[in-house]
Design a protein around this motif. Structure first.
Motif, PDB file in Angstrom:
ATOM      1  N   GLY A 252       0.671  -1.159   0.080  1.00  0.00           N
ATOM      2  CA  GLY A 252       0.110   0.174  -0.093  1.00  0.00           C
ATOM      3  C   GLY A 252       0.804   1.346  -0.070  1.00  0.00           C
ATOM      4  N   GLN A 253       2.097   1.189  -0.151  1.00  0.00           N
ATOM      5  CA  GLN A 253       2.837   2.301  -0.203  1.00  0.00           C
ATOM      6  C   GLN A 253       2.997   2.731  -1.819  1.00  0.00           C
ATOM      7  OE1 GLN A 253       4.064   3.684   2.628  1.00  0.00           O
ATOM      8  NE2 GLN A 253       2.719   2.325   3.425  1.00  0.00           N
ATOM      9  N   GLU A 254       3.292   4.261  -1.805  1.00  0.00           N
ATOM     10  CA  GLU A 254       3.369   4.638  -2.997  1.00  0.00           C
ATOM     11  C   GLU A 254       4.644   4.181  -3.803  1.00  0.00           C
ATOM     12  OE1 GLU A 254       1.697   9.163  -4.005  1.00  0.00           O
ATOM     13  OE2 GLU A 254       3.798   9.136  -3.215  1.00  0.00           O
ATOM     14  N   SER A 255       4.542   3.907  -4.934  1.00  0.00           N
ATOM     15  CA  SER A 255       5.867   3.538  -5.617  1.00  0.00           C
ATOM     16  C   SER A 255       6.101   4.638  -6.763  1.00  0.00           C
ATOM     17  CB  SER A 255       5.709   2.497  -6.614  1.00  0.00           C
ATOM     18  OG  SER A 255       6.555   2.237  -7.797  1.00  0.00           O
ATOM     19  N   GLU A 256       7.249   5.678  -6.197  1.00  0.00           N
ATOM     20  CA  GLU A 256       7.650   6.910  -6.891  1.00  0.00           C
ATOM     21  C   GLU A 256       7.692   6.596  -8.458  1.00  0.00           C
ATOM     22  OE1 GLU A 256       8.606  10.740  -6.584  1.00  0.00           O
ATOM     23  OE2 GLU A 256       7.786   9.357  -5.069  1.00  0.00           O
ATOM     24  N   GLU A 257       8.089   5.578  -8.978  1.00  0.00           N
ATOM     25  CA  GLU A 257       8.361   5.314 -10.280  1.00  0.00           C
ATOM     26  C   GLU A 257       7.203   5.307 -11.151  1.00  0.00           C
ATOM     27  OE1 GLU A 257      10.432   2.359 -13.745  1.00  0.00           O
ATOM     28  OE2 GLU A 257      10.704   1.845 -11.531  1.00  0.00           O
ATOM     29  N   LEU A 258       6.021   4.394 -10.583  1.00  0.00           N
ATOM     30  CA  LEU A 258       4.784   4.367 -11.075  1.00  0.00           C
ATOM     31  C   LEU A 258       4.074   5.528 -10.885  1.00  0.00           C
ATOM     32  CD1 LEU A 258       3.921   0.691  -9.777  1.00  0.00           C
ATOM     33  CD2 LEU A 258       4.513   1.493 -12.073  1.00  0.00           C
ATOM     34  N   VAL A 259       4.195   6.230  -9.747  1.00  0.00           N
ATOM     35  CA  VAL A 259       3.491   7.625  -9.572  1.00  0.00           C
ATOM     36  C   VAL A 259       3.984   8.655 -10.663  1.00  0.00           C
ATOM     37  CG1 VAL A 259       2.961   9.397  -8.090  1.00  0.00           C
ATOM     38  CG2 VAL A 259       3.035   7.100  -7.389  1.00  0.00           C
ATOM     39  N   LEU A 260       5.301   8.651 -10.846  1.00  0.00           N
ATOM     40  CA  LEU A 260       5.840   9.677 -11.746  1.00  0.00           C
ATOM     41  C   LEU A 260       5.259   9.278 -13.302  1.00  0.00           C
ATOM     42  CD1 LEU A 260       9.539  10.248 -10.522  1.00  0.00           C
ATOM     43  CD2 LEU A 260       7.231  11.835 -10.398  1.00  0.00           C
ATOM     44  N   ASP A 261       5.144   7.886 -13.652  1.00  0.00           N
ATOM     45  CA  ASP A 261       4.730   7.708 -14.800  1.00  0.00           C
ATOM     46  C   ASP A 261       3.230   8.157 -14.971  1.00  0.00           C
ATOM     47  OD1 ASP A 261       6.880   6.547 -15.704  1.00  0.00           O
ATOM     48  OD2 ASP A 261       6.306   4.634 -15.030  1.00  0.00           O
ATOM     49  N   ASP A 262       2.444   7.900 -13.940  1.00  0.00           N
ATOM     50  CA  ASP A 262       0.833   8.149 -13.817  1.00  0.00           C
ATOM     51  C   ASP A 262       0.936   9.627 -14.007  1.00  0.00           C
ATOM     52  OD1 ASP A 262       0.145   5.848 -13.746  1.00  0.00           O
ATOM     53  OD2 ASP A 262      -0.723   5.955 -11.534  1.00  0.00           O
ATOM     54  N   ILE A 263       1.425  10.628 -13.330  1.00  0.00           N
ATOM     55  CA  ILE A 263       1.437  11.910 -13.533  1.00  0.00           C
ATOM     56  C   ILE A 263       1.878  12.322 -14.804  1.00  0.00           C
ATOM     57  CG2 ILE A 263       2.836  14.201 -12.697  1.00  0.00           C
ATOM     58  CD1 ILE A 263       3.019  13.055 -10.009  1.00  0.00           C
TER      59      ILE A 263
END
Length: 374
Positions: free
Chosen positions: A208-219
């Motif tokens: 349940g923690q944010e994955s920085e790499e995936l989040v940046l891809d989503d943004i």
């Protein structure tokens, strides 16, 4: 100081208890049948949630029943923006909304029904967050809390500077004449920005923690998909913006400022003078993120974005991107503008929509340095 816009439609909901199926055009008939105004009491319930935060609030409203009477009864610091007509009507709601736009309030909290939401949508659109306190006979629009108390609690979270999701709530209304004849004809009138309790819906990894790499891809996916080919985009510095440039397949100046249009690189590592010349020629948006830990949006490592450049681009054309983890690391502290121009810093302050993932955004405040000097 949080700037709260307050609007009460005193006619909202009048037709409900007397079986008139609404209030549009039948307010006098409803009152003749014994109907009593509901909206002021429902707004009182919502504002009760804000009373512990009264020292942080300044309320901007209209005279009398439009909001001034209730705000002063509750002891809230109040500034009058509009004098109500007698009796009040939709023109008062619209005039008050326009005045709130000029004041750049942080949130418009309003009590009414779908007709009130329509009037606000026509004037405000998505320029200022709004939140409805349900008080009408019919509530088809997605801009209301589930109850007056819920609306008040969300507004209180916003005043406290907590992380809140922001959604684009639809404004819908039905034809009341047809409704009274047993026909439901709903019509779409637009969308407004609505704060809501935080939802973690962006990419996460196991645990349940944010994955920085995936989040940046989503943004990056969210922003690139929404880019208008007729506008040019000044791309600020930092790894979050770099991820957007990477998804576009463009070279990026990590510690500089680049310029793109129609997803093509126009210029790299621009100076303040080059930026000013460029933004005066073509409608421009500025994409930037805050410095992690510090919260600075301007004045740390991006001095090319001078007061003149920022003014030329305009506050409404700032596009902010950040992960929720970066925002939560501020532990409730607001973002900061340190442009070197105190007047501009004050003008930039307020709540902003920040893209935090694909179809995911939050509202977060930006303060100016004078807030920390008092």
């Amino acid at each position: 100081m949080f700037k709260l816009g307050l609007i009460i439609n005193p006619l909202a909901g009048l037709g409900g208890t007397v079986a008139l199926k609404g209030s549009d055009g039948v307010a006098e008939q409803a009152m003749a049948l014994g109907a009593q105004p509901k909206a002021p009491q429902r707004m009182r319930t919502a504002l009760t949630e804000l009373l512990p935060l009264a020292q942080r609030l300044r309320v901007y409203t209209g005279s009398g029943v439009l909001g001034q009477d209730l705000a002063q009864q509750l002891g809230l610091d109040t500034e009058l923006l509009h004098h109500a007509s007698q009796p009040t009507d939709a023109k008062d709601t619209r005039a008050l909304a326009r005045a709130m736009l000029e004041q750049q309030v942080d949130l418009i909290l309003f009590a009414g029904g779908d007709g009130t939401a329509r009037d606000l949508c026509a004037e405000v659109g998505q320029r200022i967050p709004v939140l409805g306190v349900p008080a009408g006979v019919k509530i088809h629009s997605g801009v209301y809390g589930i109850s007056p108390t819920a609306s008040g609690k969300v507004a209180a979270q916003m005043v406290r500077g907590e992380l809140l999701s922001v959604t684009e709530g639809e404004v819908r209304d039905i034809d009341e004449v047809a409704f009274r004849q047993g026909q439901v004809r709903a019509r779409y009138y637009g969308e407004m920005l609505v704060p809501e309790a935080l939802r973690y819906v962006q990419a996460v990894k196991m645990g349940g923690q944010e994955s920085e790499e995936l989040v940046l891809d989503d943004i990056a996916a969210e922003l690139t998909e929404s880019m208008d080919p007729d506008w040019q985009y000044v791309m600020g510095s930092g790894s979050t913006v770099a991820a957007i440039m990477d998804q576009l397949g463009l070279d990026n100046t990590l510690l500089g400022v680049d310029l793109i249009r129609d997803q093509q690189l126009l210029a790299q590592d621009l100076t303040e003078a080059q930026l000013l010349a460029a933004v005066r020629e073509v409608p421009t948006k500025l994409v930037l993120t805050l410095i992690g830990g510090q919260g600075h949006l301007f004045g740390r490592g991006n001095q090319q974005l001078s007061p003149a450049v920022i003014r030329a681009i305009g506050r409404d054309n700032l596009v902010l991107v950040a992960s929720k983890s970066k925002l939560e690391a501020l532990t409730g502290r607001p973002m900061v503008a340190d442009t070197g121009d105190a007047e501009l810093d004050r003008a930039l302050s307020g709540h902003y929509k920040i893209i935090t993932g694909y179809r995911d955004a939050v509202l977060y405040p930006l303060a100016d340095l004078s807030d920390f000097e008092e």
